[in-house]
Design a protein around this motif. Structure first.
Motif, mmCIF file in Angstrom:
data_model
loop_
_atom_site.group_PDB
_atom_site.id
_atom_site.type_symbol
_atom_site.label_atom_id
_atom_site.label_comp_id
_atom_site.label_asym_id
_atom_site.label_seq_id
_atom_site.Cartn_x
_atom_site.Cartn_y
_atom_site.Cartn_z
ATOM 1 N N ASP A 162 9.375 54.643 26.439
ATOM 2 C CA ASP A 162 9.353 54.156 25.051
ATOM 3 C C ASP A 162 9.985 52.772 24.919
ATOM 4 O O ASP A 162 9.729 52.069 23.947
ATOM 5 N N ILE A 163 10.862 52.425 25.854
ATOM 6 C CA ILE A 163 11.636 51.179 25.754
ATOM 7 C C ILE A 163 11.664 50.527 27.137
ATOM 8 O O ILE A 163 11.876 51.210 28.148
ATOM 9 N N LEU A 164 11.423 49.204 27.158
ATOM 10 C CA LEU A 164 11.558 48.429 28.403
ATOM 11 C C LEU A 164 12.603 47.352 28.159
ATOM 12 O O LEU A 164 12.459 46.554 27.222
ATOM 13 N N VAL A 165 13.646 47.315 28.982
ATOM 14 C CA VAL A 165 14.662 46.256 28.874
ATOM 15 C C VAL A 165 14.560 45.387 30.123
ATOM 16 O O VAL A 165 14.877 45.828 31.239
ATOM 17 N N ASN A 166 14.090 44.145 29.938
ATOM 18 C CA ASN A 166 13.960 43.193 31.047
ATOM 19 C C ASN A 166 15.282 42.454 31.206
ATOM 20 O O ASN A 166 15.525 41.429 30.567
ATOM 21 N N ASN A 167 16.146 43.019 32.068
ATOM 22 C CA ASN A 167 17.508 42.505 32.235
ATOM 23 C C ASN A 167 17.731 41.816 33.582
ATOM 24 O O ASN A 167 18.510 40.870 33.677
ATOM 25 N N ALA A 168 17.059 42.264 34.643
ATOM 26 C CA ALA A 168 17.301 41.722 35.995
ATOM 27 C C ALA A 168 17.038 40.218 36.008
ATOM 28 O O ALA A 168 16.131 39.727 35.334
ATOM 29 N N SER A 169 17.827 39.515 36.795
ATOM 30 C CA SER A 169 17.715 38.057 36.796
ATOM 31 C C SER A 169 18.414 37.470 38.014
ATOM 32 O O SER A 169 19.317 38.095 38.580
ATOM 33 N N ILE A 170 17.993 36.274 38.401
ATOM 34 C CA ILE A 170 18.760 35.501 39.389
ATOM 35 C C ILE A 170 19.323 34.264 38.700
ATOM 36 O O ILE A 170 18.791 33.824 37.674
ATOM 37 N N PHE A 171 20.397 33.693 39.284
ATOM 38 C CA PHE A 171 21.138 32.593 38.640
ATOM 39 C C PHE A 171 21.589 31.593 39.705
ATOM 40 O O PHE A 171 22.767 31.298 39.850
ATOM 41 N N PRO A 172 20.646 31.057 40.486
ATOM 42 C CA PRO A 172 21.067 30.157 41.565
ATOM 43 C C PRO A 172 21.443 28.768 41.041
ATOM 44 O O PRO A 172 20.810 28.267 40.113
#
Ligand code: NAP
Length: 248
Positions: free
Chosen positions: A88-98
């Protein structure tokens, strides 16, 4: 059950094993939401989080995918639905920070930032629209999209792309799916920096403090519950986006 209850729904949270993703999972679980924990390398932290979530009384599953490997991320939504039964819910949280600057950013590094931080969230959103058909998408962007991050150029450009995709998918997937973004400010020190890094920068924030992962998690719960918001950005940054600053 109250009108705004999301209890019994299921959320997929990407990059969920640690830090802000973990706080979002725990806050949603506190509302009775079942959780699919996505992770890449943090397998043991994901397993510990599953225990914590199930002790909250919700169901929880773990799914692995590397967002630089299309065969892994292109199957992620289907695998999450296979595990949980529905989403029901998608949270797009993953990330890179180079770290990089205008002087040394390369096209290869820009491509990797765009892939992990914007392309994969879009692919997951598109698959969510096709396979789940209705619900809420929440994208984690960055409050510096209103200004710049001169020390993470590929990263901030990728967050601009994700901000634009938030608007485009909000239109494209309405009325069945609402798409909103959270723009965090100073919340946690990046890898390699300790707490003193954000304590020092807190003075540049209008509210003179840094945030906490729970501040982001509260915004995620609010967006998961809302019925009349789409294409919106919530800046959870103590007002930092209102100021011009150049120290990234
Ligand atoms: N921290 C802040 O103060 C801040 C400020 C502004 C915006 N934000 C945004 O808020 C969100 C959460 O921030 P955060 O600091 O908690 O994030 P983070 O710790 O830097 O990253 C979250 C997770 O992303 C996953 N990830 C990284 N590369 C991946 C890949 N190639 N494939 C799959 N997963 C990958 C990692 O999972 P594994 O550990 O399992 O490998 C990592 O634990 C991010 O979108 C970030 O840009 C944070």
């Amino acid at each position: 059950m109250s009108k705004r209850s999301i209890a019994g729904q299921t959320a997929l949270v990407t990059g969920a094993a640690k830090r802000i993703g973990r706080a979002i999972c725990l806050a949603l679980a506190g509302e009775g939401v079942n959780i699919v924990v996505h992770y890449r390398r943090s397998e043991s932290e994901a397993a510990e989080l599953l225990d914590e979530l199930t002790s909250e009384g919700v169901s929880a599953w773990a799914v692995r995918a590397d967002f630089e490997k299309p065969d892994e991320y292109e199957t992620l939504i289907q695998r999450a639905i296979d595990a949980a039964g529905s989403l029901d819910i998608l949270v797009n949280n993953a990330s890179i920070f180079p770290p990089d600057t205008l002087d040394n950013v390369t096209f290869d590094s820009l491509k990797t930032n765009i892939e992990v931080n914007a392309w994969v969230p879009f692919v997951l959103s598109r698959d969510f629209a096709k396979l789940a058909g209705k619900g809420k998408i929440i994208n984690l962007i960055d409050s510096r999209v209103t200004d710049a991050d001169w020390n993470h150029v590929g990263y901030i450009l990728s967050k601009h792309v994700l901000a634009a995709l938030t608007d485009m998918t909000a239109i494209a997937y309405a009325p069945d799916i609402a798409v909103n973004a959270i723009a965090p400010g100073l919340i946690l020190p990046p890898p390699g920096k300790d707490q003193s890094y954000i304590e020092r920068l807190a003075d540049t924030v209008p509210l003179k403090r840094h945030g906490d992962p729970r501040d982001i998690a509260e915004a995620a719960v609010f967006l998961a519950k809302s019925k009349f918001l789409t294409g919106e950005v919530i800046y959870v940054d103590g007002g930092r986006h209102l100021k011009e600053y150049r120290n990234g």
